[in-house]
Scaffold this motif. Structure first.
Motif, short mmCIF file in Angstrom:
data_model
loop_
_atom_site.label_atom_id
_atom_site.label_comp_id
_atom_site.label_asym_id
_atom_site.label_seq_id
_atom_site.Cartn_x
_atom_site.Cartn_y
_atom_site.Cartn_z
N VAL A 202 -40.00 16.83 1.02
CA VAL A 202 -39.48 18.06 0.40
C VAL A 202 -40.46 19.21 0.63
O VAL A 202 -40.06 20.33 0.96
N MET A 203 -41.76 18.94 0.44
CA MET A 203 -42.77 19.98 0.67
C MET A 203 -42.73 20.48 2.10
O MET A 203 -42.84 21.69 2.36
N ILE A 204 -42.56 19.57 3.04
CA ILE A 204 -42.50 19.96 4.46
C ILE A 204 -41.28 20.84 4.71
O ILE A 204 -41.37 21.86 5.42
N ARG A 205 -40.15 20.48 4.12
CA ARG A 205 -38.95 21.30 4.31
C ARG A 205 -39.12 22.69 3.70
O ARG A 205 -38.48 23.65 4.13
N LEU A 206 -40.00 22.81 2.70
CA LEU A 206 -40.24 24.09 2.05
C LEU A 206 -41.35 24.88 2.72
O LEU A 206 -41.75 25.94 2.23
N GLY A 207 -41.90 24.35 3.82
CA GLY A 207 -42.88 25.11 4.59
C GLY A 207 -44.32 24.67 4.47
O GLY A 207 -45.23 25.41 4.86
N ALA A 208 -44.58 23.46 3.98
CA ALA A 208 -45.96 23.01 3.78
C ALA A 208 -46.75 22.92 5.08
O ALA A 208 -47.96 23.16 5.09
N LEU A 209 -46.08 22.62 6.19
CA LEU A 209 -46.80 22.49 7.46
C LEU A 209 -47.32 23.84 7.97
O LEU A 209 -48.18 23.88 8.84
N LYS A 210 -46.80 24.94 7.42
CA LYS A 210 -47.27 26.26 7.80
C LYS A 210 -48.61 26.60 7.14
O LYS A 210 -49.23 27.60 7.48
N ARG A 211 -48.99 25.80 6.18
CA ARG A 211 -50.28 25.97 5.48
C ARG A 211 -51.13 24.73 5.76
O ARG A 211 -51.05 23.75 5.03
#
Length: 281
Positions: A202-211
């Motif tokens: 879920v975190m990855i889908r919310l953009g966690a990989l951008k940080r």
């Protein structure tokens, strides 16, 4: 009410046997975790929207990294078990260190081995360490889930004794006390495997990989938390028992993970608006 007890399923620890060669479920769990993790990692790298642009790691690089991380997990896991859980025995029997087929792996040691492998590989290939770590740990719960299921199949690392009226209490055949116990391996499979995987996904889908570092921090923190909770139901290793204040070795090794994971999460959040991933090293 003993009649409520669930009979422990009669599993054969050997999954496949061909003549003198035998493949155990525990080995298949490692193989399955690595293969499925590799496929999931490749799928993450292919989706540019998750990274805010092209991923900073190529598919060829992640293919090469699999060998590095496999060696890191195996060597680190074994070294961790030797040092943290049964050092006096291995000092007296040093050749037993190499008998991996007899069992004895430590998650915390395997995790450190994975970290070292990631650092060395990232530096050698000139890729962002934190981003490589994010990918590696995003797939980590898959192996954890399969490993705990293998523990259950092997009838090992069982839970603490509990009231026989607990509907899912089990008597493990290898337990010399024959007491009804928590099937803690399944608890851990659910928390360290399914729950952790879902939260990170879920975190990855919310953009966690951008940080960079956000997934690493979340994995370390959540694993540490779930391991401490799971240890409340798991029987401590017989050679160690309970340590200071009723803590177990698993708890003590997980406390630093809460601190490190929390720091990494805070640092990732404080970076503010994510910069182009290629500029982060």
């Amino acid at each position: 009410m003993p009649f409520l007890l669930i009979d422990f399923p009669s599993f054969n620890p050997i999954a496949v046997a061909i003549g003198p060669f035998a493949i155990r479920w525990y080995a298949l769990a490692y193989i399955g975790g690595i293969v499925l993790g590799w496929l999931y990692a490749r799928s993450l790298l292919k989706k540019e929207r998750l990274w805010g642009g092209p991923a900073p790691i190529s598919l060829l690089q992640i293919d090469d990294f699999i060998l590095w991380v496999t060696l890191g997990i195996i060597l680190g896991g074994r070294a961790g078990y030797v040092l943290f859980y049964n050092l006096p025995f291995f000092i007296d029997h040093p050749t037993a260190i190499f008998r991996l087929w007899e069992g004895g792996m430590s998650f915390h040691g395997g995790f450190l081995g994975c970290v070292i492998a990631a650092i060395l590989f990232a530096r050698r290939n000139g890729i962002p360490i934190l981003s490589l770590g994010d990918v590696a740990l995003a797939v980590g719960p898959i192996g954890l889930f399969l490993g705990r299921i293998a523990n259950f199949i092997n009838g090992e690392l069982w839970g603490r004794a509990t009231d026989p009226s607990l509907p899912w209490a089990m008597i493990f055949p290898n337990d010399p006390t024959h007491l009804p116990r928590h099937p803690s391996q399944l608890y851990e499979a659910g928390m360290e495997g399914i729950l952790l995987f879902v939260v990170l996904a879920v975190m990855i889908r919310l953009g966690a990989l951008k940080r960079p570092g956000m997934v690493v921090g979340a994995f370390i923190f959540i694993y540490g938390l779930t391991r401490i909770v799971g240890e409340q139901f798991r029987e401590p290793d017989a050679q160690l028992g309970f340590l200071w204040g009723g803590l177990t070795m698993g708890m003590l090794l997980s406390i630093p993970m809460l601190i490190v994971g929390g720091i990494l999460i805070v640092r990732a959040v404080r970076r503010g608006t994510p910069r182009p991933i290629e500029a982060i090293r």
